[in-house]
Design an enzyme around this catalytic site. Structure first.
Site, PDB file in Angstrom:
ATOM      1  N   HIS A  17       5.003  46.641  60.913  1.00  0.00           N
ATOM      2  CA  HIS A  17       5.282  45.422  60.125  1.00  0.00           C
ATOM      3  C   HIS A  17       5.135  44.203  61.030  1.00  0.00           C
ATOM      4  O   HIS A  17       4.514  43.204  60.658  1.00  0.00           O
ATOM      5  CB  HIS A  17       6.724  45.422  59.588  1.00  0.00           C
ATOM      6  N   LYS A  41      15.601  51.397  44.218  1.00  0.00           N
ATOM      7  CA  LYS A  41      15.076  52.113  45.386  1.00  0.00           C
ATOM      8  C   LYS A  41      16.198  52.379  46.377  1.00  0.00           C
ATOM      9  O   LYS A  41      16.870  51.432  46.808  1.00  0.00           O
ATOM     10  CB  LYS A  41      13.988  51.236  46.039  1.00  0.00           C
TER      11      LYS A  41
HETATM   12  P1  ADP Z   1       7.141  48.371  50.214  1.00  0.00           P
HETATM   13  O1  ADP Z   1       8.294  49.165  49.716  1.00  0.00           O
HETATM   14  O2  ADP Z   1       6.957  47.059  49.516  1.00  0.00           O
HETATM   15  O3  ADP Z   1       5.840  49.117  50.380  1.00  0.00           O
HETATM   16  P2  ADP Z   1       7.371  48.437  53.106  1.00  0.00           P
HETATM   17  O4  ADP Z   1       8.416  47.771  53.934  1.00  0.00           O
HETATM   18  O5  ADP Z   1       7.295  49.916  53.195  1.00  0.00           O
HETATM   19  O6  ADP Z   1       7.649  47.908  51.658  1.00  0.00           O
HETATM   20  O7  ADP Z   1       5.959  47.836  53.474  1.00  0.00           O
HETATM   21  C1  ADP Z   1       5.638  46.477  53.299  1.00  0.00           C
HETATM   22  C2  ADP Z   1       4.146  46.304  53.552  1.00  0.00           C
HETATM   23  O8  ADP Z   1       3.866  46.586  54.925  1.00  0.00           O
HETATM   24  C3  ADP Z   1       3.240  47.233  52.739  1.00  0.00           C
HETATM   25  O9  ADP Z   1       2.072  46.531  52.373  1.00  0.00           O
HETATM   26  C4  ADP Z   1       2.905  48.349  53.709  1.00  0.00           C
HETATM   27  O10 ADP Z   1       1.669  48.956  53.412  1.00  0.00           O
HETATM   28  C5  ADP Z   1       2.856  47.566  55.017  1.00  0.00           C
HETATM   29  N1  ADP Z   1       3.112  48.416  56.173  1.00  0.00           N
HETATM   30  C6  ADP Z   1       4.135  49.285  56.354  1.00  0.00           C
HETATM   31  N2  ADP Z   1       4.041  49.907  57.545  1.00  0.00           N
HETATM   32  C7  ADP Z   1       2.920  49.418  58.149  1.00  0.00           C
HETATM   33  C8  ADP Z   1       2.246  49.676  59.396  1.00  0.00           C
HETATM   34  N3  ADP Z   1       2.670  50.615  60.244  1.00  0.00           N
HETATM   35  N4  ADP Z   1       1.128  48.969  59.667  1.00  0.00           N
HETATM   36  C9  ADP Z   1       0.657  48.067  58.775  1.00  0.00           C
HETATM   37  N5  ADP Z   1       1.216  47.787  57.580  1.00  0.00           N
HETATM   38  C10 ADP Z   1       2.338  48.445  57.269  1.00  0.00           C
END
Ligand code: ADP
Length: 159
Positions: A17, A41
């Protein structure tokens, strides 16, 4: 001024992130990380705990701010006068999920663009869920999250 929001669950924020946040902060004038509070969730960390970890992780990024959002992300973006939503893509599975959401959002508000960042190769298999699973068994997650988040995970799994 180009303002973008980066919505997500961030349960917890990972280096994957953070990489997206840092890269997008170089492209947009302002990036707002929005912790979307989805009561449907199940999360390990409370909204307050997640926001605190986001703040601690992003202290050095000066055009990045933080907020909590509810409901539809396009409604949130519009209310903040942001016309770009940032999302990250790691693998094909993400593409399918993100395509569905981005298409729905285009129907809801065509003025708001979704901007995708490809994950860095070293983070392309990194997810908040895998971090939680490894940490729950006492594994080393220092490659994936910052020290403050490690502490919070240890506190959670000690109980
Ligand atoms: P959500 O529940 O909205 O998917 P997340 O916190 O899991 O929330 O992810 C937020 C965004 O960050 C999403 O678009 C996800 O694909 C992206 N994301 C999560 N982990 C990674 C990573 N390791 N590298 C790049 N993008 C990521």
């Amino acid at each position: 001024m180009k303002k973008a929001i980066y919505p997500g669950s961030f349960d917890p924020i990972t280096k994957g992130h953070y990489d997206i946040i840092e890269r997008s902060s170089k492209i947009f004038d302002e990036v707002v990380i929005v912790l979307m509070n989805n009561p449907g969730k199940q999360a390990l960390f409370s909204v307050e705990e997640r926001l605190e970890m986001i703040k601690q992780t992003c202290t050095s990024l000066h055009n990045v701010s933080f907020d909590i959002g509810e409901g539809l992300t396009v409604h949130y973006a519009k209310s903040k006068e942001a016309n770009v939503m940032i999302r990250g893509i790691r693998a094909v599975q993400d593409y399918e999920y993100e395509l569905r959401n981005a298409t729905a959002n285009m129907w809801l508000d065509p003025k708001i663009e979704t901007c995708f960042f490809m994950a860095k190769p070293e983070y392309s298999f990194l997810s908040s869920s895998s971090v939680k699973e490894i940490a729950s068994f006492g594994g080393d997650v220092s490659k994936f999250v910052n020290p403050f988040v490690i502490e919070k995970l240890q506190e959670k799994f000690k109980k």
